[in-house]
Design an enzyme around this catalytic site. Structure first.
Site, PDB file in Angstrom:
ATOM      1  N   CYS A 144      -5.793 -28.955  -8.004  1.00  0.00           N
ATOM      2  CA  CYS A 144      -5.513 -30.041  -8.905  1.00  0.00           C
ATOM      3  C   CYS A 144      -4.747 -29.528 -10.084  1.00  0.00           C
ATOM      4  CB  CYS A 144      -6.683 -30.766  -9.181  1.00  0.00           C
ATOM      5  SG  CYS A 144      -6.239 -32.224 -10.484  1.00  0.00           S
ATOM      6  N   CYS A 147      -5.726 -30.865 -13.572  1.00  0.00           N
ATOM      7  CA  CYS A 147      -6.954 -30.533 -14.103  1.00  0.00           C
ATOM      8  C   CYS A 147      -7.166 -29.305 -14.476  1.00  0.00           C
ATOM      9  CB  CYS A 147      -8.152 -30.694 -12.914  1.00  0.00           C
ATOM     10  SG  CYS A 147      -7.749 -32.015 -11.801  1.00  0.00           S
ATOM     11  N   ASP A 148      -6.485 -28.205 -13.699  1.00  0.00           N
ATOM     12  CA  ASP A 148      -6.672 -26.770 -13.950  1.00  0.00           C
ATOM     13  C   ASP A 148      -5.398 -26.112 -14.423  1.00  0.00           C
ATOM     14  OD1 ASP A 148      -9.267 -27.105 -13.288  1.00  0.00           O
ATOM     15  OD2 ASP A 148      -8.772 -26.689 -11.018  1.00  0.00           O
TER      16      ASP A 148
END
Ligand code: NDP
Length: 318
Positions: A144, A147-148
């Site tokens: 992701c 997200c990261d």
């Protein structure tokens, strides 16, 4: 197969799955006095429990780690009377009637009846399956970018996949990272022409076609990548700190096949802007029905919608 028993428990609102969608549905359903019961599934807390820092969920100005956020959501749901049970729904037999009772089996042996069912079973990111990739999950291998990606600001990363997700995430990463190497296994991308154009016109994305990951390099954290050209067999090593896998997701909806309308991949089809499925009193929310946005906050939003839809449905049949 549905197991029958003499004393079958009847639940007003059964929630299957315990990610942000399921727990948000539970918070709303509990406050509406639907006495929800959540079955957690195999991964209590869902995909977020495999994430480290969550910086994009509103309300956490300092960020929060995924497992902590899921504990918060569970506690909030329980505060209003939600019953959270560890268990896996293994079979369903949904009624076709308005006001009909839905039959569900938990852990292959416990039958339950439910007046409404909220499906929030989520989806799982697909991985390549290489041992080096699995070993470094959480150590630089992520599925992701939204997200990261932030953790790789100013660094060099790679992304695997040639679909819309990979193309979108590559351009997202290119804004943060100095260089993004994109590995496409075939001779062309599957992504839409518009997305391909965006990738090709981003100077710091380098696309390698006919290319796969041979091995992710690094002991504790990702330090590099060995790529292999599928046509020539030639191998090349590059230094990277992050590897993003964007080869698709699989919705966790196998047990609903034949009962609930879904697309060819298994995403549950919902009606219009609601969370209604083709079965009366059965609602779907979160990643099990969303291949487009797949964020914790959007999952939570649809969880809220599912509880409101369930409440209105019950009111309408009363
Ligand atoms: P897709 O299934 O569309 O694409 C998956 C990609 O990963 C393909 O390029 C595929 O290659 C590749 N792949 C699959 N397995 C492997 C493997 N083992 N090794 C290397 N590469 C592999 O998934 P997406 O997540 O990209 O998209 C899912 C759906 O969501 C699509 O319908 C997409 O259009 C939609 N979507 C739309 C967006 C938008 O409109 N903004 C954004 C994101 C998704 P190959 O082509 O060779 O099979």
């Amino acid at each position: 197969m549905i197991v029958m028993s003499d004393t079958i428990e009847r639940i007003k609102c059964l929630i299957i799955g315990s990610g942000p969608a399921g727990y948000t549905a539970a918070i709303y359903a509990a406050r509406a006095d639907l006495k929800p019961v959540v079955y957690t599934g195999m991964e209590p807390g869902g995909q977020l429990t495999t994430t480290t820092e969550v910086d994009n969920f509103p309300g956490y100005p300092e960020g929060v780690d995924g497992p902590t956020m899921m504990v918060h959501l569970q506690q909030q749901a329980e505060r209003f009377g939600t019953e959270v049970r560890i268990g896996m729904v293994t079979a369903v037999e949904f009624s076709n009637e308005v006001g009909g009772i839905h039959k569900v089996t938990v852990d292959n042996n416990k039958p339950i009846e439910a007046e409404t069912v909220i499906i929030s079973t989520g989806a799982s990111a697909k991985y390549l399956g290489l041992p080096s990739e699995q070993r470094l999950r959480g150590g630089g291998v992520s599925a992701c970018a939204v997200c990261d990606g932030f953790f790789y600001k100013g660094q060099e990363v790679a992304i695997v996949g040639g679909g819309d997700t990979a193309a979108e995430e590559a351009t997202y990463l290119a804004k943060l990272c100095t260089k993004v190497t994109m590995l496409v296994r075939g001779g062309q991308m599957r992504a839409s022409k518009a997305m391909q154009h965006r990738v090709n016109s981003t100077p710091n994305i380098e696309v390698h076609y006919h290319t796969e990951v041979d091995e992710v390099l690094g002991d504790q954290v990702v330090e590099g990548l060995r790529m292999v050209n599928r046509q020539t067999g030639e191998k090349e090593e590059i230094a990277i700190t992050g590897l993003f896998i964007a080869i698709g997701h699989k919705p966790n909806t196998d047990i609903f096949k034949g009962q609930i309308d879904m697309d060819e991949v298994g995403y549950i089809l919902t009606h219009g802007k609601s969370t209604k499925t083709n079965k009366h009193g059965v609602f779907a929310c979160g990643d099990a029905q969303d291949k487009e946005y797949r964020q914790a906050v959007t999952a939570a939003g649809t969880g809220c919608m599912a509880a409101l839809d369930a409440e209105r449905y019950l009111a309408s049949i009363d």
